[in-house]
Motif scaffolding. Structure first.
Motif, short mmCIF file in Angstrom:
data_model
loop_
_atom_site.label_atom_id
_atom_site.label_comp_id
_atom_site.label_asym_id
_atom_site.label_seq_id
_atom_site.Cartn_x
_atom_site.Cartn_y
_atom_site.Cartn_z
N VAL A 155 -3.96 5.48 10.01
CA VAL A 155 -4.39 6.18 8.79
C VAL A 155 -3.17 6.38 7.91
O VAL A 155 -2.26 7.14 8.24
CB VAL A 155 -5.04 7.53 9.12
N HIS A 156 -3.16 5.69 6.79
CA HIS A 156 -2.01 5.75 5.88
C HIS A 156 -1.78 7.18 5.41
O HIS A 156 -2.70 7.91 5.03
CB HIS A 156 -2.27 4.85 4.67
N GLY A 157 -0.51 7.60 5.46
CA GLY A 157 -0.13 8.90 4.96
C GLY A 157 -0.14 10.01 5.98
O GLY A 157 0.29 11.13 5.66
N THR A 158 -0.60 9.73 7.20
CA THR A 158 -0.57 10.74 8.24
C THR A 158 0.88 11.04 8.61
O THR A 158 1.71 10.13 8.67
CB THR A 158 -1.32 10.25 9.49
N ALA A 197 -9.48 -9.39 5.22
CA ALA A 197 -8.02 -9.48 5.14
C ALA A 197 -7.43 -8.20 4.56
O ALA A 197 -8.07 -7.49 3.78
CB ALA A 197 -7.62 -10.67 4.28
N GLY A 198 -6.19 -7.94 4.96
CA GLY A 198 -5.46 -6.76 4.50
C GLY A 198 -4.57 -6.24 5.60
O GLY A 198 -3.36 -6.18 5.45
N HIS A 199 -5.18 -5.91 6.72
CA HIS A 199 -4.38 -5.54 7.89
C HIS A 199 -3.45 -6.70 8.24
O HIS A 199 -2.27 -6.50 8.52
CB HIS A 199 -5.31 -5.20 9.05
N GLU A 254 -13.26 6.71 4.06
CA GLU A 254 -12.71 5.55 3.36
C GLU A 254 -11.21 5.70 3.14
O GLU A 254 -10.69 5.56 2.03
CB GLU A 254 -13.46 5.29 2.06
N LEU A 255 -10.51 5.98 4.24
CA LEU A 255 -9.07 6.16 4.21
C LEU A 255 -8.38 4.83 4.49
O LEU A 255 -8.76 4.12 5.43
CB LEU A 255 -8.64 7.19 5.25
N ASP A 301 -0.96 -3.63 -0.74
CA ASP A 301 -0.78 -2.19 -0.75
C ASP A 301 -1.82 -1.56 0.17
O ASP A 301 -2.96 -2.04 0.25
CB ASP A 301 -0.95 -1.68 -2.17
N PRO A 302 -1.45 -0.49 0.89
CA PRO A 302 -2.44 0.14 1.78
C PRO A 302 -3.75 0.48 1.09
O PRO A 302 -4.82 0.40 1.72
CB PRO A 302 -1.71 1.39 2.27
N ALA A 303 -3.71 0.84 -0.17
CA ALA A 303 -4.93 1.21 -0.88
C ALA A 303 -5.93 0.05 -0.91
O ALA A 303 -7.15 0.27 -0.95
CB ALA A 303 -4.61 1.65 -2.30
N GLN A 304 -5.43 -1.17 -0.85
CA GLN A 304 -6.31 -2.33 -0.89
C GLN A 304 -7.07 -2.55 0.41
O GLN A 304 -8.00 -3.36 0.45
CB GLN A 304 -5.51 -3.59 -1.25
#
Length: 268
Positions: free
Chosen positions: A24-27, A178-180, A213-214, A223-226
């Motif tokens: 989880v991005h930002g934890t 895709a993304g990870h 939707e984190l 970017d993690p947001a993507q």
């Protein structure tokens, strides 16, 4: 009975202790989790299909190799027993390794592709073309991103490469998420007796990635947001079909799924 998967067996191939921020991005970095390492066994027309393969145990048990590949104390792989996790899990399910007629990997990270050594020269292995190209690119960053070429650079592997969504077996569709990683794929599984599942794998590690939707914390080239868009796509597929969307490494959901699967398929 409709065309689809007759039996589903969720497998546990180990655990990994890591910062929750990977999932989880930002934890906060100091918050840690012990996450399961999953795989899924599907009884399809023609035989068994295996989704993901767990760790390469040689890289964990050999002290020198462990120092090279898992030298950071921030991430620690854990094996469930003294033998090969995949062999032990299959034995517990009553399925012989030789009964597996095909394999698909969600992506080439070490906790998903390390067991491909069991299948080189034996069965087809489904992967996204972009994922394999990245894994074999020779870029120094690949290993730093926990994709270990030693796990899958074997000329005996019969790769079946896809460019996007594709049905890989009756009732099983690989969906590009895709993304990870550059060619991560998730799987939609239609059961022959009705219903089904959407297995996110690492497009969404935890339930909170899906419900809120984190963005996931580990991504390559974006970017993690993507990483939220693939989650939304999987949620849409699951909602349209009325299927449960299964996160890839959730320490609550995965044990529950295994228990409910054992109750449903009494042949286990």
């Amino acid at each position: 009975m409709r065309r689809g998967v007759r039996r589903i067996v969720p497998l546990l191939l180990g655990w990994e202790e890591l910062p929750k921020s990977v999932s989880v991005h930002g934890t906060p970095y100091e918050e840690r989790l012990r996450e399961p390492v999953p795989a899924v066994l599907l009884e399809c027309d023609g035989g068994w299909l295996l989704l993901d393969t767990g760790f390469n145990t040689a890289l964990i048990r050999d002290p020198a190799l462990r120092r090279r590949f898992y030298g950071s104390p921030a991430y620690q792989p854990i094996l469930p027993g003294p033998g090969e996790p995949l062999e032990e899990a299959l034995d517990a399910a009553g399925v012989a390794m030789d009964s597996i007629h095909a394999v698909a990997v969600s992506h080439l990270h070490a906790d998903h592709a390390g067991g491909l050594k069991h299948f080189a020269g034996r069965v087809p292995v489904h992967v996204q073309r972009a994922e394999l190209a990245y894994g074999l690119s020779g870029q120094p960053e690949v290993e730093r991103n926990s994709i270990f070429r030693v796990d899958f650079d074997d000329p005996r592997i019969d790769w079946r490469q896809a460019d996007g969504d594709v049905e890989i077996a009756p009732g099983v569709t690989a969906v590009l998420t895709a993304g990870h990683t550059p060619g991560h794929q998730s799987f939609v599984v239609d059961l022959a007796d009705g219903g089904g599942f959407v297995f996110a794998f690492d497009a969404a590690d935890l339930t909170e990635n899906i419900e809120h939707e984190l963005p996931i914390g580990a991504s390559i080239g974006v970017d993690p947001a993507q990483t939220v868009e693939p989650i939304r796509r999987l949620k849409s597929i699951a909602a349209e079909r009325g299927y449960e969307l299964i996160p890839g490494h959730d320490p609550v959901v995965w044990p529950r799924l295994r228990a409910s699967s054992q109750a449903r398929f009494t042949r286990l």
